[in-house]
Design a protein around this motif. Structure first.
Motif, PDB file in Angstrom:
ATOM      1  N   UNK A   1      -3.413   3.932  -6.745  1.00  0.00           N
ATOM      2  CA  UNK A   1      -2.369   3.677  -7.712  1.00  0.00           C
ATOM      3  C   UNK A   1      -0.912   4.584  -7.584  1.00  0.00           C
ATOM      4  N   UNK A   2       0.079   4.345  -7.102  1.00  0.00           N
ATOM      5  CA  UNK A   2       1.119   5.178  -7.031  1.00  0.00           C
ATOM      6  C   UNK A   2       1.901   5.452  -8.047  1.00  0.00           C
ATOM      7  N   UNK A   3       2.083   4.718  -9.068  1.00  0.00           N
ATOM      8  CA  UNK A   3       2.726   4.858 -10.485  1.00  0.00           C
ATOM      9  C   UNK A   3       1.728   4.317 -11.368  1.00  0.00           C
TER      10      UNK A   3
ATOM     11  N   UNK B   1      -8.151   5.396  -7.341  1.00  0.00           N
ATOM     12  CA  UNK B   1      -8.274   4.260  -6.392  1.00  0.00           C
ATOM     13  C   UNK B   1      -9.175   3.182  -7.108  1.00  0.00           C
ATOM     14  N   UNK B   2      -8.698   1.941  -6.840  1.00  0.00           N
ATOM     15  CA  UNK B   2      -9.203   0.594  -7.313  1.00  0.00           C
ATOM     16  C   UNK B   2      -9.645  -0.156  -5.948  1.00  0.00           C
TER      17      UNK B   2
ATOM     18  N   UNK C   1       0.747  -5.239 -11.101  1.00  0.00           N
ATOM     19  CA  UNK C   1       1.879  -5.709 -10.246  1.00  0.00           C
ATOM     20  C   UNK C   1       1.764  -4.883  -8.775  1.00  0.00           C
ATOM     21  N   UNK C   2       1.806  -5.609  -7.854  1.00  0.00           N
ATOM     22  CA  UNK C   2       1.711  -5.012  -6.542  1.00  0.00           C
ATOM     23  C   UNK C   2       2.619  -3.877  -6.020  1.00  0.00           C
ATOM     24  N   UNK C   3       3.792  -4.016  -6.605  1.00  0.00           N
ATOM     25  CA  UNK C   3       4.625  -2.955  -6.240  1.00  0.00           C
ATOM     26  C   UNK C   3       4.348  -1.611  -6.548  1.00  0.00           C
ATOM     27  N   UNK C   4       3.342  -1.243  -7.602  1.00  0.00           N
ATOM     28  CA  UNK C   4       3.047   0.108  -7.928  1.00  0.00           C
ATOM     29  C   UNK C   4       1.669   0.428  -7.144  1.00  0.00           C
ATOM     30  N   UNK C   5       1.323  -0.320  -5.989  1.00  0.00           N
ATOM     31  CA  UNK C   5       0.098  -0.219  -5.220  1.00  0.00           C
ATOM     32  C   UNK C   5       0.298   0.442  -3.737  1.00  0.00           C
ATOM     33  N   UNK C   6      -0.719   1.252  -3.419  1.00  0.00           N
ATOM     34  CA  UNK C   6      -0.462   1.533  -1.898  1.00  0.00           C
ATOM     35  C   UNK C   6      -1.700   1.019  -1.371  1.00  0.00           C
ATOM     36  N   UNK C   7      -1.938   0.150  -0.123  1.00  0.00           N
ATOM     37  CA  UNK C   7      -3.053  -0.317   0.372  1.00  0.00           C
ATOM     38  C   UNK C   7      -3.013  -1.775   0.668  1.00  0.00           C
TER      39      UNK C   7
END
Length: 158
Positions: A96-98, A121-122, A144-150
């Motif tokens: 989770x980035x934001x 981490x999810x 929402x996908x835009x706040x996630x890395x991976x």
């Protein structure tokens, strides 16, 4: 006419996704750290110096190259190097980035189930173009996908 054909051929070759020479899986691709610790080396062998030690089980990593039993990986910040494949898992996770809100359905108006702070981490489930189903800390829901890395921006998972 020849130039147009050449340009079209080159464009088609550039858009084809690269495949790993060892696994024939797409490059780049996301995986997670299987172990609680993983040495990251300067090159693809035990004789190469250790540059980093990743210390977070399930952390998402991106594989960018393959060589024998070694995978070149990088984290969200672009830091990385070569890791032995046995330290990596195909189980998908995201960072989770934001702060993100998990919702009952993939809809901005759906009931909020929980908020996840940056750095969580999810486990990654199915994804549509804009939403992904996540599990973390006993909670589950859609984010929402835009706040996630991976997970790739255009990635759809069933």
């Amino acid at each position: 006419m020849r130039w147009i054909l050449l340009v079209l051929c080159l464009a088609g070759a550039a858009s084809a996704q690269e495949r790993g020479p060892v696994t024939n899986l797409p490059l780049p691709r996301y995986v997670s750290l299987k172990a609680a610790e993983g040495n990251v080396r300067r090159g693809p062998s035990l004789s190469h110096r250790i540059d980093w030690v990743f210390k977070r089980r399930d952390m998402p990593l991106e594989i960018t190259a393959e060589h024998g039993h070694w995978r070149r990986v990088q984290d969200r910040d672009g830091q990385g190097g070569w890791m032995h494949y046995s330290l990596l898992s195909g189980t998908r996770t995201v960072l989770v980035e934001d702060e993100v809100v998990l919702r009952a359905r993939p809809d901005a108006a759906a009931l909020e189930t929980v908020k996840l702070e940056a750095g969580v981490v999810a486990r990654l489930g199915e994804c549509s173009v804009e939403w992904c189903r996540l599990r973390a800390g006993g909670y589950r829901g859609w984010a929402r996908k835009d706040g996630l890395w991976g997970v790739a921006a255009d990635e759809v998972r069933e």
